[in-house]
Design a protein around this motif. Structure first.
Motif, PDB file in Angstrom:
ATOM      1  N   ASP A  95       0.828  -1.200   0.000  1.00 26.92           N
ATOM      2  CA  ASP A  95       0.000   0.000   0.000  1.00 26.92           C
ATOM      3  C   ASP A  95       0.865   1.254   0.000  1.00 26.92           C
ATOM      4  N   ARG A  96       1.998   1.172   0.679  1.00 26.95           N
ATOM      5  CA  ARG A  96       2.962   2.275   0.706  1.00 26.95           C
ATOM      6  C   ARG A  96       4.341   1.675   0.549  1.00 26.95           C
ATOM      7  N   ASP A  97       5.111   2.202  -0.393  1.00 26.45           N
ATOM      8  CA  ASP A  97       6.450   1.666  -0.622  1.00 26.45           C
ATOM      9  C   ASP A  97       7.242   1.782   0.678  1.00 26.45           C
ATOM     10  N   PRO A  98       7.604   0.653   1.300  1.00 22.42           N
ATOM     11  CA  PRO A  98       8.283   0.733   2.603  1.00 22.42           C
ATOM     12  C   PRO A  98       9.645   1.392   2.545  1.00 22.42           C
ATOM     13  N   ARG A  99      10.208   1.542   1.360  1.00 24.25           N
ATOM     14  CA  ARG A  99      11.522   2.176   1.249  1.00 24.25           C
ATOM     15  C   ARG A  99      11.468   3.672   1.525  1.00 24.25           C
ATOM     16  N   THR A 100      10.259   4.232   1.541  1.00 28.80           N
ATOM     17  CA  THR A 100      10.141   5.672   1.823  1.00 28.80           C
ATOM     18  C   THR A 100      10.396   5.988   3.291  1.00 28.80           C
ATOM     19  N   SER A 101      10.390   4.952   4.121  1.00 30.09           N
ATOM     20  CA  SER A 101      10.639   5.161   5.546  1.00 30.09           C
ATOM     21  C   SER A 101      12.024   4.641   5.913  1.00 30.09           C
ATOM     22  N   PRO A 102      12.884   5.495   6.503  1.00 26.49           N
ATOM     23  CA  PRO A 102      14.211   5.022   6.919  1.00 26.49           C
ATOM     24  C   PRO A 102      14.132   3.990   8.039  1.00 26.49           C
ATOM     25  N   GLU A 103      12.976   3.927   8.730  1.00 29.07           N
ATOM     26  CA  GLU A 103      12.802   2.976   9.819  1.00 29.07           C
ATOM     27  C   GLU A 103      12.039   1.737   9.352  1.00 29.07           C
ATOM     28  N   MET A 104      12.272   1.330   8.121  1.00 24.87           N
ATOM     29  CA  MET A 104      11.552   0.186   7.563  1.00 24.87           C
ATOM     30  C   MET A 104      11.735  -1.052   8.447  1.00 24.87           C
ATOM     31  N   GLN A 105      10.611  -1.601   8.894  1.00 26.41           N
ATOM     32  CA  GLN A 105      10.616  -2.809   9.714  1.00 26.41           C
ATOM     33  C   GLN A 105       9.995  -3.932   8.895  1.00 26.41           C
ATOM     34  N   MET A 106      10.846  -4.648   8.213  1.00 29.09           N
ATOM     35  CA  MET A 106      10.380  -5.645   7.247  1.00 29.09           C
ATOM     36  C   MET A 106      11.344  -6.809   7.199  1.00 29.09           C
ATOM     37  N   LEU A 107      10.811  -7.973   6.818  1.00 30.31           N
ATOM     38  CA  LEU A 107      11.632  -9.128   6.487  1.00 30.31           C
ATOM     39  C   LEU A 107      11.594  -9.305   4.977  1.00 30.31           C
ATOM     40  N   LEU A 108      12.761  -9.255   4.359  1.00 30.92           N
ATOM     41  CA  LEU A 108      12.898  -9.463   2.922  1.00 30.92           C
ATOM     42  C   LEU A 108      13.512 -10.841   2.688  1.00 30.92           C
ATOM     43  N   VAL A 109      12.806 -11.686   1.949  1.00 30.88           N
ATOM     44  CA  VAL A 109      13.326 -12.996   1.550  1.00 30.88           C
ATOM     45  C   VAL A 109      13.766 -12.902   0.102  1.00 30.88           C
ATOM     46  N   VAL A 110      15.038 -13.125  -0.153  1.00 31.19           N
ATOM     47  CA  VAL A 110      15.594 -13.093  -1.509  1.00 31.19           C
ATOM     48  C   VAL A 110      15.835 -14.543  -1.919  1.00 31.19           C
ATOM     49  N   ASP A 111      15.047 -15.018  -2.863  1.00 33.25           N
ATOM     50  CA  ASP A 111      15.040 -16.439  -3.206  1.00 33.25           C
ATOM     51  C   ASP A 111      15.713 -16.705  -4.543  1.00 33.25           C
ATOM     52  N   ASN A 112      16.525 -17.762  -4.585  1.00 32.40           N
ATOM     53  CA  ASN A 112      17.225 -18.202  -5.809  1.00 32.40           C
ATOM     54  C   ASN A 112      18.202 -17.134  -6.308  1.00 32.40           C
ATOM     55  N   ALA A 113      19.221 -16.884  -5.506  1.00 34.19           N
ATOM     56  CA  ALA A 113      20.139 -15.785  -5.802  1.00 34.19           C
ATOM     57  C   ALA A 113      21.447 -16.239  -6.452  1.00 34.19           C
ATOM     58  N   GLU A 114      21.676 -17.543  -6.560  1.00 37.55           N
ATOM     59  CA  GLU A 114      23.013 -18.024  -6.901  1.00 37.55           C
ATOM     60  C   GLU A 114      23.522 -17.588  -8.272  1.00 37.55           C
ATOM     61  N   HIS A 115      22.643 -17.380  -9.247  1.00 32.30           N
ATOM     62  CA  HIS A 115      23.092 -17.055 -10.605  1.00 32.30           C
ATOM     63  C   HIS A 115      23.328 -15.573 -10.811  1.00 32.30           C
ATOM     64  N   ILE A 116      22.914 -14.752  -9.830  1.00 35.28           N
ATOM     65  CA  ILE A 116      23.160 -13.302  -9.893  1.00 35.28           C
ATOM     66  C   ILE A 116      23.693 -12.842  -8.529  1.00 35.28           C
ATOM     67  N   ILE A 117      24.613 -13.609  -7.991  1.00 36.64           N
ATOM     68  CA  ILE A 117      25.032 -13.405  -6.609  1.00 36.64           C
ATOM     69  C   ILE A 117      25.714 -12.058  -6.403  1.00 36.64           C
ATOM     70  N   ASP A 118      26.469 -11.574  -7.388  1.00 31.63           N
ATOM     71  CA  ASP A 118      27.116 -10.267  -7.245  1.00 31.63           C
ATOM     72  C   ASP A 118      26.087  -9.142  -7.283  1.00 31.63           C
ATOM     73  N   THR A 119      25.094  -9.285  -8.158  1.00 30.94           N
ATOM     74  CA  THR A 119      24.009  -8.297  -8.216  1.00 30.94           C
ATOM     75  C   THR A 119      23.253  -8.245  -6.899  1.00 30.94           C
ATOM     76  N   VAL A 120      22.944  -9.402  -6.348  1.00 28.78           N
ATOM     77  CA  VAL A 120      22.238  -9.465  -5.067  1.00 28.78           C
ATOM     78  C   VAL A 120      23.076  -8.817  -3.973  1.00 28.78           C
ATOM     79  N   ALA A 121      24.383  -9.064  -3.986  1.00 30.41           N
ATOM     80  CA  ALA A 121      25.250  -8.453  -2.973  1.00 30.41           C
ATOM     81  C   ALA A 121      25.181  -6.935  -3.042  1.00 30.41           C
ATOM     82  N   ARG A 122      25.196  -6.385  -4.256  1.00 36.13           N
ATOM     83  CA  ARG A 122      25.101  -4.926  -4.403  1.00 36.13           C
ATOM     84  C   ARG A 122      23.747  -4.404  -3.921  1.00 36.13           C
ATOM     85  N   GLN A 123      22.678  -5.107  -4.282  1.00 41.64           N
ATOM     86  CA  GLN A 123      21.345  -4.689  -3.844  1.00 41.64           C
ATOM     87  C   GLN A 123      21.229  -4.703  -2.320  1.00 41.64           C
ATOM     88  N   VAL A 124      21.732  -5.766  -1.725  1.00 45.35           N
ATOM     89  CA  VAL A 124      21.631  -5.905  -0.269  1.00 45.35           C
ATOM     90  C   VAL A 124      22.432  -4.813   0.429  1.00 45.35           C
TER      91      VAL A 124
END
Length: 381
Positions: free
Chosen positions: A142-171
């Motif tokens: 409903d509201r992009d949680p990234r707009t809040s610096p106090e984001m209280q969320m659990l993010l599950v990143v699934d099947n990351a092995e083929h883009i592992i460097d990209t995932v590292a940068r995103q994280v």
């Protein structure tokens, strides 16, 4: 080693319901589980959970894994679930998230990356597609949680092995802006350059009886899944054959579940006596979580991530005894193009890719997972 277990629809892996009257012959009620955790929160049909959802049948043999995940997860430090293809990393991550949902004001988001172009094919496309998938996921709230610096969320990143460097940068970028974010990553290998805790998800035990019925978890999973597709079938007098089949399948959850579905058309005796493993590898997963849809595709995916030097070494290791030692690796040439002194280097790389498992103790023992061994040995020379 008694009878079949009744199928359960309760998603809680640690507490199951009591049996009901009229249980089919040869079946037992779902065993009571130790009360180590509170029941998983009911996943609401709201914006508090976005992305892939957990399956609704009971999870078997993962109590210790689940307890570790929900207690080890920390803000600002990802927890990476590794393990061989088909072992159940995605399921463990989603079940853990369901147990933790009520702790997070902004809910749970599941980022599934299996369809993203591999970095080895097109790094720019991989980065763009992964970022687009993340943006789409967060904007579905409903509201992009990234707009809040106090984001209280659990993010599950699934099947990351083929883009592992990209995932590292995103994280890294996410944690710089949102240090309270909790992240679970499932991957055949861990990302580099991101401080993280690792948890290796092992195949289900086929030797150690567990719980009230004295049955290994792999056999219990098979029995439960058979009952869900053929509820009138009684295997109570065939438990040794069930255990043997699960052993041949290497305790891999996906292989066991596919074999259980095969019981609709093929008797257990035929599955065991003819050791029909390769057809099970290729069987499509029914109602599952894996984007690969079959164990054969999962194995091919893992094998395809290796370079040619690593593939040659894996083919050689697959011809070693089922359990081999560091001395075997040192003494046996694993690659004609590789200096013997480099054997340990390529072994470490294969362990990092979860295509070689390690039994760690005073002496380390190594093995290529049974299903990966079957797959590699079936590849024409």
């Amino acid at each position: 080693m008694g009878a079949l277990f009744s199928a359960a629809t309760n998603r809680d892996v640690l507490m199951s319901q009591a049996g009901r009257p009229g249980t089919p012959a040869g079946l037992l009620p779902a065993r009571p589980e130790p009360r180590l955790l509170a029941p998983a929160a009911a996943i609401p049909e709201t914006a508090r959970w976005q992305g892939l959802r957990p399956k609704t049948d009971i999870t078997v043999g993962r109590q210790a894994d689940l307890l570790h995940v929900v207690t080890a997860l920390r803000p600002g430090r990802p927890l990476v679930l590794t393990g061989p293809a088909g072992v159940g990393k995605t399921r463990l991550a989603l079940d853990s998230a369901a147990h933790l949902l009520d702790r997070f004001r902004d809910g749970v988001a599941v980022l599934e990356l299996g369809s993203v172009t591999p970095e080895g094919v097109d790094p720019a496309a991989a980065s763009a597609q992964a970022q687009r998938a993340l943006d789409t996921l967060f904007r579905s709230f409903d509201r992009d949680p990234r707009t809040s610096p106090e984001m209280q969320m659990l993010l599950v990143v699934d099947n990351a092995e083929h883009i592992i460097d990209t995932v590292a940068r995103q994280v890294r970028a996410l944690l710089e802006r949102h240090p309270a974010l909790h992240i679970v990553i499932t991957s055949l290998r861990a990302p580099a350059g991101v401080p993280a805790d690792l948890w290796e998800v092992s195949p289900l035990s086929v030797d150690q009886p567990d719980g009230l019925y004295g049955c290994p978890p792999a056999a219990e999973l098979f029995c439960r899944r058979v009952h869900s597709v053929v509820p009138t079938l009684d295997l109570s007098d065939q438990m040794p054959q069930v255990v043997e089949l699960c052993r041949r399948l290497g305790g891999l959850a996906l292989a066991i579940e596919n074999a259980a579905f095969r019981m609709r058309s093929v008797p257990l005796r035929v599955l065991v006596e003819e050791c029909r493993v390769l057809p099970i590898l290729g069987q499509e997963e029914v109602g599952g979580l894996s984007h690969h849809r079959s164990l054969h595709r999962s194995l091919a995916w893992a094998y395809g991530l290796l370079d040619e030097r690593q593939r040659r070494a894996l083919r050689r290791f697959s011809r070693f005894p089922e359990d081999f030692s560091i001395e075997d690796v040192r003494q046996e040439p694993v690659d004609d193009a590789l200096e013997p002194s480099r054997n340990l280097d390529v072994l470490a790389e294969l362990v990092d890719f979860s295509v070689v498992q390690v039994n760690r103790g005073h002496q380390y023992a190594y093995r290529v997972p049974r299903m990966m061994r079957e797959y590699v040995n079936a590849i024409p020379a």
